[in-house]
Design an enzyme around this catalytic site. Structure first.
Site, PDB file in Angstrom:
ATOM      1  N   ARG A 248     -11.411 114.384  22.878  1.00  0.00           N
ATOM      2  CA  ARG A 248     -12.832 114.727  22.794  1.00  0.00           C
ATOM      3  C   ARG A 248     -13.644 113.501  23.180  1.00  0.00           C
ATOM      4  O   ARG A 248     -13.449 112.425  22.632  1.00  0.00           O
ATOM      5  CB  ARG A 248     -13.236 115.189  21.395  1.00  0.00           C
ATOM      6  CG  ARG A 248     -14.745 115.377  21.293  1.00  0.00           C
ATOM      7  CD  ARG A 248     -15.237 116.171  20.132  1.00  0.00           C
ATOM      8  NE  ARG A 248     -16.688 116.202  20.120  1.00  0.00           N
ATOM      9  CZ  ARG A 248     -17.450 117.040  20.852  1.00  0.00           C
ATOM     10  NH1 ARG A 248     -16.881 117.925  21.647  1.00  0.00           N
ATOM     11  NH2 ARG A 248     -18.770 116.983  20.795  1.00  0.00           N
ATOM     12  N   VAL A 249     -14.554 113.690  24.141  1.00  0.00           N
ATOM     13  CA  VAL A 249     -15.535 112.652  24.469  1.00  0.00           C
ATOM     14  C   VAL A 249     -16.811 113.047  23.747  1.00  0.00           C
ATOM     15  O   VAL A 249     -17.393 114.101  24.018  1.00  0.00           O
ATOM     16  CB  VAL A 249     -15.772 112.576  25.994  1.00  0.00           C
ATOM     17  CG1 VAL A 249     -16.826 111.525  26.303  1.00  0.00           C
ATOM     18  CG2 VAL A 249     -14.468 112.260  26.715  1.00  0.00           C
ATOM     19  N   HIS A 250     -17.204 112.213  22.795  1.00  0.00           N
ATOM     20  CA  HIS A 250     -18.299 112.574  21.887  1.00  0.00           C
ATOM     21  C   HIS A 250     -19.449 111.606  22.074  1.00  0.00           C
ATOM     22  O   HIS A 250     -19.253 110.392  22.050  1.00  0.00           O
ATOM     23  CB  HIS A 250     -17.781 112.503  20.445  1.00  0.00           C
ATOM     24  CG  HIS A 250     -18.766 112.990  19.421  1.00  0.00           C
ATOM     25  ND1 HIS A 250     -18.841 114.312  19.047  1.00  0.00           N
ATOM     26  CD2 HIS A 250     -19.708 112.343  18.694  1.00  0.00           C
ATOM     27  CE1 HIS A 250     -19.787 114.454  18.124  1.00  0.00           C
ATOM     28  NE2 HIS A 250     -20.337 113.268  17.896  1.00  0.00           N
ATOM     29  N   ASP A 251     -20.647 112.126  22.249  1.00  0.00           N
ATOM     30  CA  ASP A 251     -21.817 111.251  22.380  1.00  0.00           C
ATOM     31  C   ASP A 251     -22.551 111.211  21.049  1.00  0.00           C
ATOM     32  O   ASP A 251     -22.874 112.250  20.468  1.00  0.00           O
ATOM     33  CB  ASP A 251     -22.713 111.744  23.519  1.00  0.00           C
ATOM     34  CG  ASP A 251     -22.015 111.613  24.857  1.00  0.00           C
ATOM     35  OD1 ASP A 251     -21.252 110.648  25.043  1.00  0.00           O
ATOM     36  OD2 ASP A 251     -22.204 112.491  25.725  1.00  0.00           O
ATOM     37  N   CYS A 266     -22.736 118.645  16.378  1.00  0.00           N
ATOM     38  CA  CYS A 266     -22.065 117.392  16.741  1.00  0.00           C
ATOM     39  C   CYS A 266     -20.938 117.005  15.784  1.00  0.00           C
ATOM     40  O   CYS A 266     -19.791 116.865  16.192  1.00  0.00           O
ATOM     41  CB  CYS A 266     -23.094 116.283  16.900  1.00  0.00           C
ATOM     42  SG  CYS A 266     -24.240 116.611  18.267  1.00  0.00           S
ATOM     43  N   GLU A 295     -27.244 108.069  21.817  1.00  0.00           N
ATOM     44  CA  GLU A 295     -28.039 108.875  20.891  1.00  0.00           C
ATOM     45  C   GLU A 295     -29.033 109.777  21.630  1.00  0.00           C
ATOM     46  O   GLU A 295     -29.716 109.335  22.549  1.00  0.00           O
ATOM     47  CB  GLU A 295     -28.801 107.947  19.942  1.00  0.00           C
ATOM     48  CG  GLU A 295     -29.693 108.640  18.938  1.00  0.00           C
ATOM     49  CD  GLU A 295     -28.933 109.568  18.004  1.00  0.00           C
ATOM     50  OE1 GLU A 295     -28.044 109.102  17.294  1.00  0.00           O
ATOM     51  OE2 GLU A 295     -29.222 110.785  18.003  1.00  0.00           O
ATOM     52  N   ARG A 297     -28.725 112.306  23.705  1.00  0.00           N
ATOM     53  CA  ARG A 297     -28.488 112.405  25.154  1.00  0.00           C
ATOM     54  C   ARG A 297     -28.979 111.161  25.883  1.00  0.00           C
ATOM     55  O   ARG A 297     -29.539 111.241  26.976  1.00  0.00           O
ATOM     56  CB  ARG A 297     -29.174 113.644  25.742  1.00  0.00           C
ATOM     57  CG  ARG A 297     -28.711 114.923  25.100  1.00  0.00           C
ATOM     58  CD  ARG A 297     -29.177 116.121  25.893  1.00  0.00           C
ATOM     59  NE  ARG A 297     -29.274 117.282  25.040  1.00  0.00           N
ATOM     60  CZ  ARG A 297     -30.268 118.149  25.052  1.00  0.00           C
ATOM     61  NH1 ARG A 297     -31.244 118.012  25.931  1.00  0.00           N
ATOM     62  NH2 ARG A 297     -30.278 119.160  24.244  1.00  0.00           N
ATOM     63  N   ASP A 335     -31.520 115.406  30.093  1.00  0.00           N
ATOM     64  CA  ASP A 335     -30.357 114.629  29.686  1.00  0.00           C
ATOM     65  C   ASP A 335     -30.338 113.320  30.467  1.00  0.00           C
ATOM     66  O   ASP A 335     -30.630 113.308  31.654  1.00  0.00           O
ATOM     67  CB  ASP A 335     -29.093 115.449  30.002  1.00  0.00           C
ATOM     68  CG  ASP A 335     -27.877 114.944  29.258  1.00  0.00           C
ATOM     69  OD1 ASP A 335     -27.454 113.807  29.516  1.00  0.00           O
ATOM     70  OD2 ASP A 335     -27.346 115.703  28.423  1.00  0.00           O
ATOM     71  N   ARG A 337     -27.571 111.019  29.952  1.00  0.00           N
ATOM     72  CA  ARG A 337     -26.304 110.382  29.583  1.00  0.00           C
ATOM     73  C   ARG A 337     -25.515 109.854  30.760  1.00  0.00           C
ATOM     74  O   ARG A 337     -24.588 109.087  30.607  1.00  0.00           O
ATOM     75  CB  ARG A 337     -25.453 111.345  28.748  1.00  0.00           C
ATOM     76  CG  ARG A 337     -25.938 111.446  27.329  1.00  0.00           C
ATOM     77  CD  ARG A 337     -25.155 112.488  26.561  1.00  0.00           C
ATOM     78  NE  ARG A 337     -25.472 113.844  27.004  1.00  0.00           N
ATOM     79  CZ  ARG A 337     -24.925 114.934  26.484  1.00  0.00           C
ATOM     80  NH1 ARG A 337     -24.020 114.837  25.535  1.00  0.00           N
ATOM     81  NH2 ARG A 337     -25.279 116.131  26.912  1.00  0.00           N
ATOM     82  N   LYS A 364     -19.505 117.201  30.850  1.00  0.00           N
ATOM     83  CA  LYS A 364     -18.380 116.287  30.634  1.00  0.00           C
ATOM     84  C   LYS A 364     -17.177 116.692  31.484  1.00  0.00           C
ATOM     85  O   LYS A 364     -16.537 115.863  32.120  1.00  0.00           O
ATOM     86  CB  LYS A 364     -18.001 116.260  29.143  1.00  0.00           C
ATOM     87  CG  LYS A 364     -19.065 115.586  28.287  1.00  0.00           C
ATOM     88  CD  LYS A 364     -18.726 115.664  26.806  1.00  0.00           C
ATOM     89  CE  LYS A 364     -19.848 115.075  25.955  1.00  0.00           C
ATOM     90  NZ  LYS A 364     -19.774 115.521  24.559  1.00  0.00           N
TER      91      LYS A 364
END
Lengths: 423, 423
Positions: A248-251, A266, A295, A297, A335, A337, A364
């Site tokens: 998992r790539v989590h922002d 989230c 944080e 996005r 967004d 990111r 992603k």
């Protein structure tokens, strides 16, 4: 050089040099050949301030925390000449080198040798160069209530290796500071390097003129947050084609990740990702959680909260069909990111295939696949983990093309309603 | 002005101005009289990049996220001229104005009018000035497993106002970006402003030459993380002397706060602070959690993980009596959080007395008291909330003068041992 107008009538005792790279007297830093397979040919990133002339990068270490360091020096609390004693700080588990480290353009936003400077640049360190790690690797035990609950519900079983009966999971964890190789960053976004440098300088209000005046310096350590990586299972299995990888790539979303705010998914999705990672590690694979400090996005939390208010107060209340629009009105984009850089960390870990990607986000999925990594399965968040007020987000994202078996139509979108501000 | 050497043979189409404040042609921003009680006299912070000549600050909005914005512009994904549509974004609950906002030197690291720009500077906005909020206030429901557990254990009782039976707590939450008034920052650290500006410029590797060349600009928006505030109970009670205040000032620790790493007490203490806040709110007071983005004592996570390794590997293993030494070896100081600035947010909230301060740290207690806030009670973390591997931290902190009923002696300090790296 320039003697500043004093703000309180006092003149500083020495002139201030308006460049961080005076060219006289001090030895020049070794050149960087980014992507070279051999670290000696690649050359070390020298971004410390103890010998300014020897630097080969714009900016300095610790990302945005470099400002605290500067303030500590200004306040007389830190000796500016301090050099870290790196005794015993080497990685708690080896990571790499992997072939991706020297594939052209594969990694441009972190230094793949950043955790191994003591080993890779031992000779330079012995010569007295002030070379600092930009990555650190340690071990830890973590305990999350959601994992204890997964054991209780019978979804996870303790094995006393990856997970014990008390719900403690063993991890190898990694902290990564950003190191940008500017020519590669420009290529990644399909712009020329001058446009990139100019944008970074002008659109920050004039940060680091050397972005403009020193095109020979191709490295930039931007004052932003980096990434943390949590690895479940033996990291020695990374880089082997047979190793199954869950990821998992989590922002970052502080409001949910820490405080459990119910307006988004989230933390529940992160916890589900960790559950899948533990399961995969127990089956002999490696679970990978990448936690990016992005944080709201990457718009920051002030913008995020302004958008929350605008969503809740708009005519008809908080609705899925206006979810992205409100962000665009406030921020200019939905967004920020810039997920184009995100796959770098996966390549750094030697990953070529993700068996289970715990994310519904096409923002992603697409850059990961475009960067050459195969994704076999995409794991959605289980419906029973979606909090009360988060249905607006979920429906909006599904309609915007997030991976899902069910794309809601306009009528459904108009139906998902969030809580009002006063409630 | 200067035409840069192109890095790819192309010349940019217009010269790059090596200052973000060209003085010709555009209207000058209103002057700032920091601390003035009337916002019209105080003047708005103008730090946007849509009309460079009109700025009255060094740096720009969004803290370290300004870099992502710059990258988005460079990549052609964001119109640099975009101005936020602030419709419906005003605070979800009013905060202030309070007398502290105009007490000399009381608040120097945030803009007390930052959430109210739409109201306080309505006239300027109507004239076309691009004034942006640096603070946002919204409402949320939060859900933390530790709070559900506190209900189950009978320590908290749902009242359907602050806390419901499902464990959801109602909060008003606030995001705050840093706005530094440089003369006041210098005073706070007892240094002259020139030393401060010089340190910030030189010790960041040359960030923002205008810190040096434009002493007339007294505001600086540094590219660092800000703070989040979670308020429990009616925020309208803030600023009234009879209102009981519970407060925890918490510095970010991603490894514990999000992932539940057991080497420290961060998340358990935060959760305990929230429990005390809910209790106080239910009794008619206000609970205040301040969450500062100061990872790893503001040294950043790479340094933190390097220190973990050095602690675990040193002779004799991880011990309380060498807890701070290892950080000093790596970082040069044991701590870079510079808590001198931390009380500002409490004064912004109109707080003059904290009835229950949920912290043992003298590094927090002393600056709060020195800033003129009375602290009646200090609430330690309950012993049963201290995780397995965190005894080293706790004993080291107690010995270093953290508030405690029991100060361990040298023999006890040598005894507290942490887990080894391989375990």
């Amino acid at each position: 050089m320039l003697t500043p107008r004093g703000t309180n009538g006092r003149r500083p005792t020495r002139p201030i040099v308006l460049t961080s790279h005076p060219r006289t007297g001090t030895p020049q830093a070794p050149p960087i050949t980014w992507g070279a397979a051999d670290p000696a040919s690649r050359g070390p990133v020298v971004a410390t301030l103890t010998s300014p002339g020897a630097r080969n990068a714009v900016g300095t270490h610790a990302g945005s925390y470099s400002l605290y360091r500067a303030l500590a020096v200004a306040a007389g609390q830190l000796d500016p000449g301090h050099r870290p004693d790196l005794t015993n700080t080497a990685p708690a588990a080896p990571i790499g080198p992997f072939p991706q480290w020297s594939e052209p353009g594969r990694i441009v936003s972190l230094d793949p040798w950043g955790h191994m400077v003591g080993e890779a640049f031992a000779g330079r360190l012995a010569e007295g160069w002030d070379i600092r790690p930009t990555i650190a690797v340690t071990r830890a035990h973590i305990h999350m209530p959601e994992i204890t609950e997964a054991i209780r519900a019978g979804r996870l079983a303790p094995d006393d290796e990856v997970l014990n009966a008390a719900g403690d999971a063993r991890v190898t964890k990694v902290a990564i500071e950003p190191v940008w190789w500017l020519p590669g960053i420009a290529d990644r976004f399909g712009i020329d390097e001058t446009t990139l440098r100019r944008g970074l300088f002008e659109q920050t209000g004039g940060m680091f003129p050397e972005l403009i005046t020193r095109p020979d310096l191709q490295l930039f350590l931007p004052p932003i947050g980096g990434a943390s990586v949590y690895l479940f299972g033996d990291p020695a299995r990374l880089g082997r084609p047979q190793t199954r990888i869950a990821c998992r790539v989590h922002d970052e979303c502080n409001g949910s990740d820490v405080f459990g705010s119910d307006i988004c998914t989230c933390r529940p999705y992160l916890a589900h990702g960790i559950e899948v990672c533990i399961e995969t590690a127990q089956q002999g694979g490696v679970g990978v959680i990448v936690y990016n400090r992005k944080e709201g996005r990457a718009l920051g939390e002030v913008t995020k909260f302004l958008v929350y208010n605008a969503r809740k107060r708009q005519q008809g209340g908080d609705r899925a069909d206006a979810y992205f629009t409100r962000t665009e009105c406030v921020a200019g984009v939905a967004d920020m990111r810039l997920q184009e850089l995100m796959p770098d960390v996966l390549h750094w870990l030697g990953i070529t295939r993700i068996d289970r990607l715990v994310s519904m986000s096409n923002m992603k999925f697409e850059p990961i696949v475009a960067s050459g990594i195969t994704v076999l399965e995409r794991v959605p968040i289980p419906d029973d983990l979606i909090p009360a007020d988060a249905s607006v987000e979920m429906d909006a994202k599904r309609a915007a093309g997030y991976f899902t078996a069910h794309v809601p139509d306009a009528a459904e979108l108009a139906q998902a309603k969030g809580r009002e501000l006063g409630a």
